[in-house]
Every structure is written in C-alpha cells, then in structure tokens.
Enzyme design. Structure first.
Site, PDB file in Angstrom:
ATOM      1  CG  PHE B 256      -1.716  -1.403   1.218  1.00 18.30           C
ATOM      2  CD1 PHE B 256      -2.456  -1.826   0.178  1.00 18.30           C
ATOM      3  CD2 PHE B 256      -1.828  -1.979   2.749  1.00 18.30           C
ATOM      4  CE1 PHE B 256      -3.583  -2.451   0.015  1.00 18.30           C
ATOM      5  CE2 PHE B 256      -2.683  -3.146   2.871  1.00 18.30           C
ATOM      6  CZ  PHE B 256      -3.632  -3.626   1.558  1.00 18.30           C
ATOM      7  CB  THR B 637      -6.854 -10.256  -9.946  1.00 13.56           C
ATOM      8  OG1 THR B 637      -6.357 -10.222 -11.036  1.00 13.56           O
ATOM      9  CG2 THR B 637      -6.225 -11.550  -9.608  1.00 13.56           C
ATOM     10  N   GLY B 707      -5.534  -0.805  -9.125  1.00 13.42           N
ATOM     11  CA  GLY B 707      -5.023  -0.675  -7.796  1.00 13.42           C
ATOM     12  C   GLY B 707      -5.398   0.398  -6.873  1.00 13.42           C
ATOM     13  CD  GLU B 708      -2.212   4.433  -5.840  1.00 13.08           C
ATOM     14  OE1 GLU B 708      -1.546   4.398  -4.980  1.00 13.08           O
ATOM     15  OE2 GLU B 708      -2.162   4.892  -7.206  1.00 13.08           O
TER      16      GLU B 708
END
Lengths: 333, 748
Positions: B256, B637, B707-708
């Site tokens: 992260f 995913t 991802g963010e």
C-alpha cells in the site's frame, strides 16, 4: 521476553503452592498475559498453568450455576443454561475479542485481564499502573477510551472486559483459594477503583487463585442483555457497554433491575444509583432517562471522551427500553 | 537467468494498434491466482520466513527512539552486550561508515546522536535467537536531551511553506481563469473546510529483511514494492557498487505504498551481517512499523465551489495543508485530482507544507486522491443539496472530455465517468434515495444513501522482461517486478499465455529478483500497465523469433494451443524451441502520450449506511462501485483490487486515525487492536462492476490502473450517506460515533 519457568498445576492445592512463590503468575489461555510478556510489561519469574483445573459449567440443585475458572469463554457463551437463564452473559462474551481468542481465553483470565490503556502498554510512557509513582501520560494524552467514573489523579484506565460487566450485573460470587484457605467475594468487590494504588487491579491477595464463579438464581435474568457500543462492528473494546436485567411487574412498575456499565471505569461499574432510583418506578423511558442521568451525574470526562456520559445515558435508556418490549428486543451485540 | 544482452525497450509514443491481446482468450478471464495454492498452503516464503541455507542466521531486534526531537544524552548498552546469546550491539558510537546525506535513496542509520523523530533507530541488538535479542534490547538504556516537537498540523498552518514541485507535470499550485472573480460572481456557493487524520498502511506483513553476504556481494531477502530503488538505496547507504547488491522479494504481504521506502531492517541487517560474517535477519514488531515506517499525513483542505443555479460549476478552488518532517519534499497532493475531475472556467489549486516532527509521511494507497476526494466529493454533495439537485445529476452536468485546466487540446485518452454514474445509479437503486436527509428509519437505524465520483491518474513507467521457451513447451517469463498481493503473477501469466497461445499452466512467472530485467515495481497503480507491457513486448519479440525459426511470416502467423500456425500449417512451439530453448527480451519506454492526453481511471461509488439513532454508530449496509479502467486484465483480481480499495474507503470514512501524542511525537494507537481498520463484520455486500472500455493510448495492453481507484471517493460516498441518513454533516474524518452523536436529536 525474559526467561521464565513454566509448570502445569495438577490440582488447586499444587497451583496455590506454586503460585504463592514470589514472581509467580497464573496462566490461563495466555491471551493477555503472554502479550504483556512479549512487550516486557509483565516479567514473571514463573508461570503456573491452571488450564487443567476445574472447567465445569453446572446447574446446581439450589438454582445457582457454577462455572470453573478454567472454562473457556466459548464454552461459557455457548452453554445452554447460560444462554437461557443469563443471556446477558452469553452476549457479553460473544461481543468480546475474536472467535480464536475466545477459544483460548478462560473465565479466570478474563477476570484478571489488565487495562488496554495504550500508555500502560507502552513502556516509554509514564504509567502509575505499570510503574507506581511514575505518573500518568493518559490524563493529558490521548484518552478517548478512558474512564469517566471513579477515576483518580493517578489513573484513568478502564477495565476492558465485556464478560465482567455482565457478571457484575448478575451479582456473581467469586470463589478464591489461597495459602490462607478458601474465601468468596461478591463480584462487585473483586475489582478496585484506582485511588492511589492503580497498580492493584483487584482485591486478590498475593498467590490467591480464582477457582470459579457462582451465578445466583435470578429468575428475571432470563430477560437480560448486553449492548456494546464501539468504533467498529467487531474486535474493538467498548467505548461504553451496558449489561442489564429488568423485572417489570404486572402493574408496569419496575420490581427489580440490574445494570452494569463497561468502558467507563477502572472496574465493571455496577449502576447502583440507577437501580435504586428505578425500583418501584414505572418502567417508562422517562424513568430510564432519569435513572441514567442520576447514575452519570458525577461523570468527569477527559479531553477526548467528553461524549461518553451522553453515550452511556442513551445506551442505558435504549437497553432498558428494549428489555420492556415483548418479545425482548434483539439488539446489536 | 540473467540477460546476456542489453534489453532494447520499445518507445510507446503512439496509440496501440490491434495486437494479439485483443483476442482475450485468456486475458480478462477471472482465473484463480497462480500463486494462490502456494500462499494458502504456507509454501510461499515471505522475507522473514526464508531459511538461510547455512542455518547460521542471527536475529536482530531494533531499539527505537522514544522522543520526537533532541539528542541521545547517554546510551548504556553494557548489560545488553553481556546478555545471553548477544553477538553485537550497534549504536551511533560503533556504526560503520555509511553514505550520506540522508535522502529518498540514501538511508543512513544511527549516523549521529541527533534524534529527528520518535521511532528512529538508536540501537540494534543481534543475538542467536529472537528471544535473546528481544530481552537484551529491553536492557539498552537511553537517556535523551529533549527538544520541543511540532506535532499538530492545525497549529502549524500559519507557518506553512510552499513545497518544491514533485515533478514538472505536477506543479504545487495552479491558477486558471480568475478564481476569485468567478467564485464571487457565482449564484450558489460552498466554502467548507475538511480535515483528514494521519493514517497507517496496516499491511498484514511487517517489514522484514535477511541479509546474506558472499564476499563483498550482498543478497537481501526483504519485503519491498520496488526492487531497483531498494537496491539503489542499499548501495548508496552501504557504499557498494550497484552490481554488489541483489534484492529478492518474491512474495509480499501487502504494501500500500509503505514498502516503497527502504527502512532500518534492510540497512541494519546488511550492516550487522557484514560485520559478523553471518546472515542476520530483522523484522519490525507491529508497534515499530508505526514509528519506523511511513504513514499518510493528516490534511486540512478548504474547498470552494461556485455554481450557476442549474448546477454548472463556474469556479473550483481546492487548497490543502499537509505535514512532514523538516527537509522532506513529500507532500500530500490532495488537490491534484481537482484539476481534472470537473469542468469550470475559473479554478485554483494550492498545496502547503507544515513541519511536523512525527514519523515520515509518504505515499499510502492513492496518495492525493484518497484524501482529496474525501473533501471535494463531500463539497459536491453539499453543493447538490444547496442547489436542490440530485448529486448524480450535478456530476453529470460538470463532466468533461478534456483536461479542464489545459482545454480541448488535451483530451482524455478515455473517460466514461457519466456512464459509470448512470450505470451505478441504476444498479444501486439510487432513485429510492430521499433527497431530504433523515427520512428513512428501520428500527433503531436511520438509513441513507450517498455517492461520489472516483478518479485516479494513470501512469506508465519503464519496465523490462525476458521470455524463454524451452523444449517442453514451457514459457518462463522473468522480470524484477513485484506482486504485493495484487495478482501480478496471474495477470502477467495471462498476458504471456495470450501472446504465445499457451494455457496458464505452461507459463512460469519469475518475479521479485533484481537479477531479472529491471521493472517498474508496484506503486501508483502503474504496475500492471508497465510490467505487463514489458511482458507483452518480450513475448512479441519471442513470437517473431519463433516465426522466423519456423520459416513463417511473423505478421501472418497465429499462436494457439502451443503451436504456431500459418496458412494451415502448424508447428509445435516445443519443437521449435528445441533442447537449447529460445529466448527474447523486451521492454517499454513511455513516450509523450501522457503530455498529449490526460489519462485517468474513473468511477462512481454508491453507499448505503445505517446510523444508530441511540448511539451514533455507523454501519455500512451495502456499497457499489462502477469503474472504467480500460481493459480488465483479470476479472477476479481486478474486482479484488476494486473492493479492497472500497473497504479502505470504509476505513477512511469511519475509523482509521493514527493519533500522534503531542508530547512524545509517537503514534499512540500503534497496533492493530487500537488502529482500527474494517473487520469482516464492517464489510457487507460490496460489489464492483466495470464498464466496457479499452484505452489504446494508455499502453499496449489498453488497460488503465485499478489498484488505487477503489479507494478514491469511496469514503466520501459513505460520508454523504451518513448525512443523508441522519442529517448530520461531519467535515472531520473519521466519522466516529462521537461526532455523529453530537448532531443527533435527543432520543425519541
């Protein structure tokens, strides 16, 4: 973690003998003590493992229920008689910790767990409970989870247990065994207010072992519950919790009531003032509100927990109101 | 399998044309993680679990400073040095010579007696066992001369400074049109200040390293998101040549952003191992993670919105103050997304930096947007209410297809915000929301809905890979990329398999080793795009090599089922590879498409919450995110990334708050019992849906980052739902029950 000896007690007498040696500590599930050892907060010279001692949960002919000190939290919470006759206790246990921790934790260990004050856990901070006379970093520090009732200038820590709040409300009796023999304590007399000696959590004598508790026959405890208010849905200590049992007569007045609060004091806080003011009064929200206000009248909040008195008042009212509903209102644990 | 020849990366400076990935035979499918069985069976060794083959590794435990500012007055390590099993105690008095000065890529430890923060290393104790080292570490007695520390962001605002720009494309301030005039003239205005607290990454795996020396060559097993910068930091700090350092990080238990930086576990395990001539391993304890590593800084954000009565934005202003240590250049870019999200003629953004003597502030999942949208998207909700306009309609009204600061000359590469908003509203049942707050009650619960837009900028980084096919028809792809739990092993397997026409079980991915071709690493949502493009180019080269070996025309041959096919002729890849195998390399070098096009992923969040009318407790009941992320590389995913981000958003809205002690400059709630992140019981039905999109301008995969994106705006949707449920408008995150309670009416 500093080196220590470990021995498993075969019976109570042997446990008390080994546990009376200087530097000895009794070990239940280890879910609190071992954590504290890892942080070097507790540094016992020896551990006496008492998990092999009495763990029975049994209904007795006189109407009481006995719970051995080695009974696991999960076993107590799931026991049919506990669930039927003392739902507040079952709910309180299930509101605490996690399934894995409850599987390990014991009744005796739960009674004797230490505060979760972050400064108690941080050996760089001042803490009169950890190191008497060193001072208290919580009073002027971050004290959101700290006490509003019965605190002292030496300590504002709270007792973290959920189970103990229910046991305080239910008038449990604590059975002890020490080198001077056996004795009992009313649950409300087990834990101490901090005063000038916050290093002492309980009235236990050195080497004294909790062997079990006895729940009195309390018919109206079948109408009891536990409400835990917290910052997330699980795995958080109570900001405020309420254990209560309510007995309302046919005329709508309160015949009897038991109330205890968690998250507000150095000990599970039996709400004697509220109970007193409710007996004989109509079981209405107005009465509940007045009783809650009376109990919290002396609350002394700190910088970051000014919300707690109001939260405690509202939660008491909500819990008692829920207990008057038929069927009893199901509340979030 | 180190490359023998230099890799020649492909310049990506024009939109991608059709390519074999468009087939989507394997790509896009939600295949299970290829590393999943290893992880769930405990056979994927994380850094601290790696066994040193010589079985002689020693264990180090760090002693950290307990004051925020000052210097070490006395340090007594005698008892620790003589404790059982202790081999070495390192302090500032006996540290080896290190590189300097300290910078982003040079991290000297215990260089002097000065204390710059709580959580700085003051001693390392190395012993035969962890227990011995830990016991001895507790014996190190340190006394400090303490100086006053600055720990309060708000108190420091009057002394705030202008930080240096992060990059030429990210100015600190922007001004377009005349904000003051536009705002003054607007018919409807919002001027509100929001605050967000310090937050911690709280990844599962704590930072850990094991250093092994072979002569003057260092191998470091560690947990790091970006191996090339880790190796560079080790080399510059330990005064080594880059070729003397090898970093291995094949499995990482979450990062992260925390593991973009190299910390004392890496530097000091290497230092001690060199001195002792034996491998040394060091793991941070959980409380040490909070002090020794980075966190997301608190922010204070002022948002001003001016609109016409029909909701058309005329003026947008967003100012942000954040904190960091003196001399640090990282600041929270909380206003950056406001430059791109909505159209308006007159606009300004500004960032200011406040000195805080706390642990280091740096990137945490979606630095900038994650907290910037907590402010901007609440302000939009407040504006919608003032306009008596639906919050979805307000956002649709102000959508734009080009960079609102640069104008039509810089269009978005792809932007389906309006589609996400409409799709989400329909799927969520948004029409059932009452525009008036506090209208819906179910038992003790006040129930409401909120929404917010999502945006996260897109980036592309240089990255390289090599691909080798062996005589058994197994394709091995290597790149010094990392998989921080996102699914990189899996999506790279799919890209390689798609390119060569091989099923996933015939592709072996090798990651997490600096002996492999240098890669982007994981961060900034660019990992999949960058490393995936490198794998694409390496495999494209391998296709050409295989086609030539078969005597085929590379442009006309197809790869299917382990064969190369042209004009009805099929040759097995295994036979072409032969005993010697066949290898190719490739890489991507970003061109100037990010200058010509604004590039970002977009989405819309919808949340329904219950607020307990008695206690003020907030519980999320359901959430939906609809996102446009370009091509979805793996449906499973990608969904995990999106909902994981949304759960971060729940945490940001409701509970995450790492609290500094104003006297000691440490974080008080420095463990996972007291630093609250959502537990399972806080996470109800959370769904993510992706709109159809391919973006050939982004990269050859035609994929944008995911991802963010999930965190961006999610917390604001929850916050807006709290308002809709209860009528309590809170501008101070997290929205804990005490803040809600303060606005609730008396019990009814």
């Amino acid at each position: 973690m500093t080196p220590f000896d470990y021995a498993r007690a075969g019976d109570t007498a042997a446990a008390v003998r080994m546990g009376s040696v200087a530097g000895a500590r009794y070990l239940g599930g280890g879910t609190n003590l071992v954590d504290l050892m890892r942080e070097n907060i507790e540094q016992p010279a020896s551990l006496v493992d008492v998990t092999g001692l009495g763990s029975a949960i049994e209904e007795r002919a006189d109407g009481t229920v006995w719970i051995g000190a080695a009974a696991r939290n999960t076993a107590i919470a799931g026991h049919a008689a506990i669930r039927r006759r003392y739902p507040a206790l079952s709910r309180a246990i299930l509101a605490g910790a996690s399934g894995q921790i409850r599987n390990m934790a014991t009744l005796g260990g739960n009674l004797l767990q230490r505060t979760r004050c972050t400064y108690f856990y941080d050996d760089a901070a001042r803490c009169n409970k950890r190191e008497p006379g060193s001072g208290c970093d919580a009073i002027d520090g971050f004290n959101r989870i700290h006490a509003i009732l019965g605190a002292s200038v030496a300590c504002v820590a709270t007792h973290p247990s959920d189970m103990c709040v229910a046991l305080a409300a239910l008038d449990a009796v604590v059975h002890l065994e020490g080198s001077a023999g056996a004795r009992t304590l009313p649950f409300d007399a087990l834990h101490r207010l901090p005063g000038g000696r916050p290093d002492r959590d309980t009235e236990l004598q050195p080497g004294e072992l909790v062997t079990g508790i006895e729940l009195p026959s309390l018919a109206f405890a079948a109408r009891s519950t536990y409400r835990k208010v917290r910052d997330r849905s699980s795995y958080a200590f109570a900001l405020v919790s309420v254990a209560a049992a309510l007995d309302v007569g046919g005329d709508g007045t309160v015949r009897d009531v038991r109330i205890a609060l968690g998250g507000v004091a150095h000990k599970p806080w039996r709400a004697h003032i509220a109970e007193q003011s409710l007996r004989g009064q109509p079981a209405t929200e107005a009465s509940f509100r007045a009783a809650a206000a009376a109990e919290l009248a002396d609350a002394a909040p700190l910088t970051h927990n000014a919300f707690k008195p109001e939260l405690a008042r509202r939660t008491i009212v909500a819990v008692l109101s829920g207990l008057t509903e038929t069927p009893m209102k199901e509340m979030a644990p | 399998m180190q490359s023998q020849t230099p890799i020649r990366p492909s310049l990506f400076d024009s939109p991608a044309g059709p390519n074999p990935l468009d087939q989507e035979h394997l790509l896009g499918r939600g295949i299970a993680r290829v590393d999943g069985p290893l992880k769930v069976s405990g056979r994927a060794p994380y850094a601290y679990e790696v066994h040193d083959p010589s079985n002689t590794a020693l264990v180090g435990v760090l002693v950290l400073s307990t004051v925020a500012q000052g210097s070490i007055r006395t340090l007594d390590a005698v008892a620790a040095e003589h404790a059982p099993g202790v081999r070495l105690v390192l302090t500032h008095r006996n540290m080896q010579r290190q590189g300097g000065p300290a910078s982003e890529h040079c991290k000297p430890q215990m260089a002097d007696a000065t204390v710059r923060q709580n959580g700085q290393v003051v001693a390392l104790v190395v012993a035969d066992s962890f227990e011995q080292a830990n016991a001895a570490a507790a014996m190190v007695a340190v006394a400090y001369d303490v100086k006053p520390a600055l720990t309060d962001l708000a108190a420091g605002v009057p002394q705030a400074t202008v930080p240096p720009p992060r990059s030429p494309s990210q100015p600190v301030d922007t001004n377009v049109g005349d904000f003051a005039q536009g705002f003054a003239a607007a018919a409807v205005k919002i001027d509100a200040t929001y605050t967000t607290p310090h937050q911690a990454h709280a990844m599962m795996e704590p930072h850990a390293s094991m250093a092994v020396w072979d002569g003057d060559h260092l191998t470091l097993h560690t947990s790091h998101q970006m191996l090339s910068t880790c190796a560079q930091t080790l080399a510059s700090t330990l005064l080594l040549r880059p070729d003397q350092v090898r970093v291995l990080s094949p499995y990482i238990g979450g990062g992260f952003g925390s593991k973009l930086v190299t910390y004392a576990d890496a530097i000091l395990s290497a230092t001690a191992a060199r001195q002792l001539g034996r491998p040394v391993k060091i793991a941070l304890t959980r409380p040490q993670v909070f002090g020794q590593t980075t966190h997301r800084t608190a922010t204070i954000q002022r948002v001003r919105l001016g609109a016409d009565a029909d909701g058309t934005l005329r003026a947008i202003g967003h100012e942000s103050w954040s904190g960091n240590q003196q001399g640090q250049t990282f600041y929270e870019t909380a206003a950056n997304q406001t430059r791109l999200l909505y159209a308006a003629h007159d606009r300004m953004t500004a960032h200011r930096q406040v000195r805080l003597d706390l642990p280091l502030a740096s990137s945490m999942r979606a630095p900038g947007e994650a907290v910037g949208l907590l402010a901007l998207e609440c302000a939009m909700d407040e504006l919608a209410e003032r306009l008596r306009m639906d919050p979805v309609a307000l956002r649709v009204r102000n959508d734009t297809q080009y960079d609102p600061e640069k104008g039509p000359s810089r269009p978005f590469s792809s932007r389906r915000l309006t589609e996400c908003l409409h799709e989400g509203a329909a799927r969520f049942g948004w029409e059932k929301r009452s525009p008036v707050p506090g209208q819906r009650r179910e038992g003790q619960w006040l129930v409401g809905m909120g929404m917010a837009s999502a945006i996260r900028n897109v980036a592309l980084k240089p990255s390289n890979a090599e691909a080798t096919l062996d005589g058994r028809g197994i394709l091995t792809v290597g790149t010094a990329m990392t998989d921080i739990g996102t699914g990189t092993y899996t999506i790279l397997t799919q890209i390689a398999g798609e390119m060569l026409g091989l099923p996933p079980e015939r592709v072996v991915m090798q990651l997490g080793d600096t002996d492999l071709p240098e890669a982007s690493g994981s961060g900034g949502s660019f990992g999949a795009a960058s490393s995936g493009s490198a794998v694409y180019y390496a495999c494209a080269q391998l296709r050409i090599a295989l086609a030539r070996r078969a005597g085929f025309d590379p442009a006309r041959s197809r790869f299917e089922n382990g064969q190369i096919i042209q004009d009805g002729r099929a040759v097995s890849l295994a036979s072409l590879a032969g005993a010697q195998g066949i290898a190719a390399t490739g890489g991507i070098k970003p061109g100037d498409l990010l200058k010509k096009y604004a590039q970002a992923s977009f989405g819309a969040h919808f949340a329904e919450v219950g607020v307990d009318a008695d206690t003020g407790e907030v519980r999320v009941r359901r959430m939906l995110g609809v996102f446009g992320i370009g091509r979805v590389l793996n449906a499973s995913t990608a969904r995990s990334q999106a909902i994981g981000g949304m759960i971060f958003g729940i945490g940001a809205a409701l509970m995450e708050d790492v609290v500094p002690d104003r006297r000691h400059g440490d974080f008080v709630n420095h463990d996972l019992a007291e630093y609250h992140v959502p537990v399972h019981a806080d996470v109800p039905a959370v769904e993510a849906y992706f709109v159809e999109e391919v973006d050939p301008i982004a990269n050859p995969l035609k994929a944008k980052g995911v991802g963010e994106l999930g965190i961006c705006g999610a917390g604001a949707a929850v916050a807006n739902a709290i308002y809709n449920a209860s009528g309590v408008r809170i501008r101070d995150y997290p929205m804990t029950l005490d803040k809600v309670l303060a606005g609730l009416p008396d019990q009814a």
